[in-house]
Enzyme design. Structure first.
Site, PDB file in Angstrom:
ATOM      1  N   GLU A   7       0.815  -1.128  -0.036  1.00  0.00           N
ATOM      2  CA  GLU A   7       0.077   0.047  -0.065  1.00  0.00           C
ATOM      3  C   GLU A   7       1.086   1.410   0.103  1.00  0.00           C
ATOM      4  O   GLU A   7       1.980   1.217   0.578  1.00  0.00           O
ATOM      5  CB  GLU A   7      -0.906  -0.157   1.272  1.00  0.00           C
ATOM      6  CG  GLU A   7      -1.737   1.203   1.208  1.00  0.00           C
ATOM      7  CD  GLU A   7      -3.182   1.066   2.320  1.00  0.00           C
ATOM      8  OE1 GLU A   7      -2.989  -0.037   3.155  1.00  0.00           O
ATOM      9  OE2 GLU A   7      -3.961   1.948   2.396  1.00  0.00           O
TER      10      GLU A   7
ATOM     11  N   GLU B 114     -12.554  -2.434   2.128  1.00  0.00           N
ATOM     12  CA  GLU B 114     -13.226  -2.181   3.264  1.00  0.00           C
ATOM     13  C   GLU B 114     -14.142  -0.981   3.269  1.00  0.00           C
ATOM     14  O   GLU B 114     -14.155  -0.045   3.699  1.00  0.00           O
ATOM     15  CB  GLU B 114     -12.192  -1.631   4.344  1.00  0.00           C
ATOM     16  CG  GLU B 114     -11.092  -2.860   4.648  1.00  0.00           C
ATOM     17  CD  GLU B 114     -10.292  -2.553   6.035  1.00  0.00           C
ATOM     18  OE1 GLU B 114     -10.432  -1.305   6.700  1.00  0.00           O
ATOM     19  OE2 GLU B 114      -9.568  -3.538   6.410  1.00  0.00           O
TER      20      GLU B 114
ATOM     21  N   GLU C 259      -6.281  -9.085   3.622  1.00  0.00           N
ATOM     22  CA  GLU C 259      -5.545  -8.566   4.649  1.00  0.00           C
ATOM     23  C   GLU C 259      -5.340  -9.442   5.917  1.00  0.00           C
ATOM     24  O   GLU C 259      -6.522  -9.593   6.550  1.00  0.00           O
ATOM     25  CB  GLU C 259      -6.056  -7.181   4.972  1.00  0.00           C
ATOM     26  CG  GLU C 259      -5.897  -5.920   3.789  1.00  0.00           C
ATOM     27  CD  GLU C 259      -6.055  -4.888   4.072  1.00  0.00           C
ATOM     28  OE1 GLU C 259      -6.057  -4.286   5.404  1.00  0.00           O
ATOM     29  OE2 GLU C 259      -6.634  -4.106   3.193  1.00  0.00           O
TER      30      GLU C 259
HETATM   31  O1  AHR Z   1      -3.303  -2.512   6.088  1.00  0.00           O
HETATM   32  C1  AHR Z   1      -3.459  -1.373   6.664  1.00  0.00           C
HETATM   33  C2  AHR Z   1      -4.871  -0.963   6.401  1.00  0.00           C
HETATM   34  O2  AHR Z   1      -5.719  -1.954   7.172  1.00  0.00           O
HETATM   35  C3  AHR Z   1      -5.571  -1.107   5.166  1.00  0.00           C
HETATM   36  O3  AHR Z   1      -5.325   0.089   4.382  1.00  0.00           O
HETATM   37  C4  AHR Z   1      -7.080  -1.152   5.420  1.00  0.00           C
HETATM   38  O4  AHR Z   1      -7.568  -1.841   4.608  1.00  0.00           O
HETATM   39  C5  AHR Z   1      -7.051  -2.005   6.931  1.00  0.00           C
HETATM   40  O5  AHR Z   1      -7.807  -1.333   7.652  1.00  0.00           O
END
Ligand code: AHR
Length: 510
Positions: free
Chosen positions: A44, A192, A314
């Site tokens: 990210e 999310e 995730e």
């Molecule tokens: O991985 C960090 C964050 O965690 C991501 O950006 C989000 O999707 C999640 O809440």
């Protein structure tokens, strides 16, 4: 009588009671492939994952290929990284891909509001990411913007990347120096969306998902594998609604679940934790098994043929940031405890291979449960990295049905199974078993009975260290690493293994 009581008491105290550990493996069976995509990673625009982690720019003194760090690419290739998710995360629902194409000097700057409020200069965009995936020899997994983007924007991104004919987006791509389209299969439609991706209800998101998914077209022979934004941990209603309303439009449904030792307000330290905290963390990690069972049960009702994959894209441990670092950068150390967490999660994913066909640890470099740390021109492989190194033996192998009976590990009042495991058979007929011994103090003896094969040889590798808090640093990069393992013996078809305390072990049998 007194003696017997003493033996029982001793066994309870040490958490081991005789030959309690047994793993029966049906070697001549196995229906499901453990997709290598379970071993995916996530990058990210957050902290130093992209900038400083993957990307240093072409003019950097750090050895790079077209701006991408050579050491990071080499390390990830060693663990056969199968796919990389990008650009987020929460960042994905604020990202406007057109800001990240064309001459770098002309790209607009934006504020990364989610992650530290820093300036994002868009120097790493679509072309750079797809070049990174080519260098890694892995498949890209792109997550599009639903939260603050538009259907048109997402649709044009797919066209820009994958269309081979005459069209405005294909022409723009060519003008930016890329003649041929790229192949991109994995496509996330938002992230999310119950939270940072728009605070939506599942009903609202399901409708939006259907609409966005229509305009994410399959151009030429490129076939998108569309992944709907899934539930937050145990939000089973989210999965229910998504499956009810959009099962026909998706190939995958995601799921996010992090292991947080304490609570979101004070998550706990990555390195400075007690044995009691260790046990809580492991207990919370084991919850992944229940999560997958329950989400899968819902999916089974709507999709009995298991066409749609469950994608925990995730997962991993989330602690307080390292003291003195930017709280928005989510930088945390990585100890032997993290290796154990990774080993458990990956065993659980393997054992759900019928439904879980892709997953992504958060995140690859310098963020959360990273596999790599970078600092200047230095690189460190974390204990978690070495688990991925061990488990590559399972990539695309056939999951073997197995039944594990484990001793209980009862310290600190938390009775947990000391062991967990998964087993597979690879294309050459070799059997691989990965076993985690969570017991921080006691060795465990495991009897493995592989049925349907006469095992002749067993070898392996193990990851352990003197303490569960041990970790690698730039000064001591190899404190926690894998070593050849010779604690397994074969006799009369049974493999007896002495598993070191707090270890992750890979066994190879022929
Ligand atoms: O991985 C960090 C964050 O965690 C991501 O950006 C989000 O999707 C999640 O809440």
């Amino acid at each position: 009588m007194k003696r017997l009581l003493l033996i029982i008491a001793l066994a309870l105290l040490t958490g081991t009671a005789g030959a309690q550990n047994k793993l029966v493996i049906q070697v001549d069976q196995g229906q499901h492939q453990i997709s290598k995509h379970i071993y995916g990673h996530f990058a990210e625009h957050l902290g130093h994952c992209i900038y400083g982690g993957f990307w240093v720019g072409e003019n950097s003194p750090i050895p790079n290929t077209r701006g991408i760090r050579n050491d990071v690419v080499a390390a990830l290739r060693e663990i056969h990284i199968p796919n990389l998710r990008w650009p987020g995360g929460c960042f994905a629902d604020e990202y406007h891909w057109m800001d990240g194409i064309g001459p770098r000097a002309d790209r607009p700057k934006m504020v990364n509001t989610h992650w530290g409020g820093v300036v994002e200069d868009n120097s790493f965009g679509t072309h750079e990411f797809l070049d990174l995936c080519a260098q890694l020899d892995c498949e890209p997994y792109i997550c599009g913007n639903v939260g603050s983007g538009s259907v048109e924007e997402m649709s044009k991104w797919v066209e820009y990347i994958t269309f081979d004919g005459e069209s405005p987006m294909a022409a723009l791509r060519r003008a930016n120096g890329r003649e041929q389209p790229w192949k991109v299969r994995f496509w996330g439609v938002g992230n999310e969306n119950w939270g940072c991706g728009g605070q939506m209800t599942p009903e609202y998101y399901a409708d939006l998902y259907r609409r966005y998914a229509v305009y994410c077209r399959n151009y030429g022979d490129n076939r998108l594998f569309k992944i709907a934004g899934g539930a937050n941990s145990a939000d089973y209603n989210w999965t229910e609604v998504l499956m009810q309303k959009a099962v026909g439009q998706m190939q995958g449904l995601s799921l996010h679940h992090y292991t947080v030792p304490n609570n979101w307000g004070n998550k706990g330290s990555a390195t400075n934790f007690t044995e009691a905290e260790y046990f809580t963390t492991i207990e919370k990690t084991l919850f992944m098994n229940e999560l997958l069972d329950r989400h899968s049960t819902i999916m089974d009702r709507h999709d009995p043929r298991k066409r749609v994959a469950l994608v925990p894209d995730e997962w991993g441990a989330w602690y307080n940031v390292e003291p003195g670092t930017n709280p928005g950068f989510l930088f945390q150390q990585n100890t032997l405890r993290d290796a154990i967490i990774a080993g458990i999660n990956l065993n659980i994913f393997n054992n759900h291979a019928d439904r879980v066909r892709m997953a992504n640890i958060a995140q690859a470099v310098n963020v959360l449960q990273s596999v790599l740390f970078t600092e200047g021109d230095k690189l460190v492989r974390t204990p978690t990295y070495w688990v991925f190194w061990l488990y590559k033996a399972h990539h695309d192998a056939t999951l073997l049905p197995s039944a594990l009976t484990s001793a209980r590990c009862t310290r600190e009042g938390r009775p947990l199974d000391a062991l967990n495991a998964s087993a597979s058979r690879d294309a050459n007929g070799k059997i691989h078993v990965t076993v985690v011994n969570i017991d921080p103090r006691a060795e465990q003896t495991l009897e493995i009975e592989p049925r349907g094969i006469a095992v002749k040889r067993v070898s392996g590798h193990a990851l352990t260290a003197a303490a569960i808090t041990d970790h690698n640093t730039f000064d001591a990069p190899d404190r926690v690493t894998t070593r050849p393992f010779n604690g397994a013996r074969v006799s009369k078809g049974v493999v007896t293994v002495k598993l070191p305390p707090r270890s992750v072990v890979l066994l190879e049998m022929e």
